[in-house]
Design a protein around this motif. Structure first.
Motif, short mmCIF file in Angstrom:
data_model
loop_
_atom_site.label_atom_id
_atom_site.label_comp_id
_atom_site.label_asym_id
_atom_site.label_seq_id
_atom_site.Cartn_x
_atom_site.Cartn_y
_atom_site.Cartn_z
N ALA A 18 0.84 -1.20 0.00
CA ALA A 18 0.00 0.00 0.00
C ALA A 18 0.88 1.25 0.00
O ALA A 18 0.60 2.23 -0.71
CB ALA A 18 -0.93 -0.01 1.21
N TRP A 19 1.97 1.22 0.79
CA TRP A 19 2.88 2.36 0.83
C TRP A 19 3.54 2.58 -0.53
O TRP A 19 3.65 3.70 -1.01
CB TRP A 19 3.94 2.12 1.91
N VAL A 20 3.98 1.48 -1.18
CA VAL A 20 4.60 1.58 -2.51
C VAL A 20 3.58 2.11 -3.51
O VAL A 20 3.90 2.99 -4.34
CB VAL A 20 5.17 0.21 -2.95
N ALA A 21 2.35 1.62 -3.45
CA ALA A 21 1.32 2.10 -4.37
C ALA A 21 1.05 3.59 -4.16
O ALA A 21 0.90 4.35 -5.12
CB ALA A 21 0.04 1.29 -4.20
N TRP A 22 1.00 4.00 -2.90
CA TRP A 22 0.78 5.41 -2.59
C TRP A 22 1.91 6.28 -3.15
O TRP A 22 1.67 7.34 -3.71
CB TRP A 22 0.66 5.58 -1.08
N ARG A 23 3.15 5.83 -2.99
CA ARG A 23 4.29 6.58 -3.52
C ARG A 23 4.24 6.66 -5.05
O ARG A 23 4.54 7.70 -5.63
CB ARG A 23 5.61 5.91 -3.09
N VAL A 24 3.86 5.56 -5.69
CA VAL A 24 3.78 5.54 -7.15
C VAL A 24 2.68 6.49 -7.63
O VAL A 24 2.87 7.25 -8.59
CB VAL A 24 3.54 4.10 -7.66
N VAL A 25 1.55 6.48 -6.95
CA VAL A 25 0.45 7.38 -7.34
C VAL A 25 0.87 8.83 -7.14
O VAL A 25 0.63 9.68 -8.01
CB VAL A 25 -0.82 7.04 -6.53
N ARG A 26 1.51 9.14 -6.01
CA ARG A 26 1.96 10.52 -5.76
C ARG A 26 2.99 10.95 -6.80
O ARG A 26 2.94 12.08 -7.31
CB ARG A 26 2.56 10.64 -4.37
N ALA A 27 3.92 10.06 -7.14
CA ALA A 27 4.93 10.40 -8.15
C ALA A 27 4.27 10.61 -9.51
O ALA A 27 4.65 11.53 -10.26
CB ALA A 27 5.99 9.31 -8.23
N GLY A 28 3.28 9.78 -9.84
CA GLY A 28 2.57 9.95 -11.11
C GLY A 28 1.82 11.26 -11.17
O GLY A 28 1.84 11.95 -12.21
N LEU A 29 1.16 11.64 -10.08
CA LEU A 29 0.45 12.91 -10.06
C LEU A 29 1.42 14.09 -10.17
O LEU A 29 1.15 15.06 -10.89
CB LEU A 29 -0.38 13.03 -8.77
N GLU A 30 2.54 14.00 -9.48
CA GLU A 30 3.54 15.06 -9.58
C GLU A 30 4.10 15.16 -11.01
O GLU A 30 4.34 16.25 -11.53
CB GLU A 30 4.67 14.82 -8.58
N LEU A 31 4.28 14.01 -11.63
CA LEU A 31 4.75 13.99 -13.02
C LEU A 31 3.74 14.66 -13.95
O LEU A 31 4.10 15.43 -14.84
CB LEU A 31 5.02 12.55 -13.46
#
Length: 120
Positions: A18-31
């Protein structure tokens, strides 16, 4: 006992995923946000470039054949261009004369030491 160990491992793995997914989603939104900003900058740059090109097109000198134009006007234009070139040459020579006098008065090593002593 082993049931609890496996349950804790499974829960730990779920929390980690869940933490990895959250980080990936945040990085995608920032991108995506950064891509939007880059698109805006690109649009602004292309608009400024269009304005500059339009201004340059308006100020462009005609490059048509001048063989039928008034000779006096052409001679005056050439004389003006030569005068501007001579003025630029004079300014360059004045700067170069100062440098040549400096070089004639000192050696390379002296100038190098003086430059190093001036800079902190």
């Amino acid at each position: 006992m082993w049931g609890w160990v496996w349950t804790l491992l499974a829960l730990g793995a779920l929390v980690f995923l869940a933490w990895v997914a959250w980080r990936v989603v945040r990085a995608g939104l920032e991108l995506l946000r950064e891509a939007g900003r880059a698109g805006q900058v690109w649009a602004d740059a292309s608009q400024r470039l269009s304005e500059v090109l339009a201004r340059a097109e308006q100020e462009r000198r005609p490059v048509t054949a001048t063989m039928f134009d008034d000779r006096a006007e052409l001679h005056a234009r050439v004389a003006g261009l030569r005068h501007e070139r001579w003025q630029r040459r004079g300014r360059r020579r004045a700067v170069q004369a100062v440098r040549w006098r400096e070089w004639a008065a000192t050696t390379w090593l002296e100038r190098r030491r003086a430059d190093r002593s001036r800079t902190p």
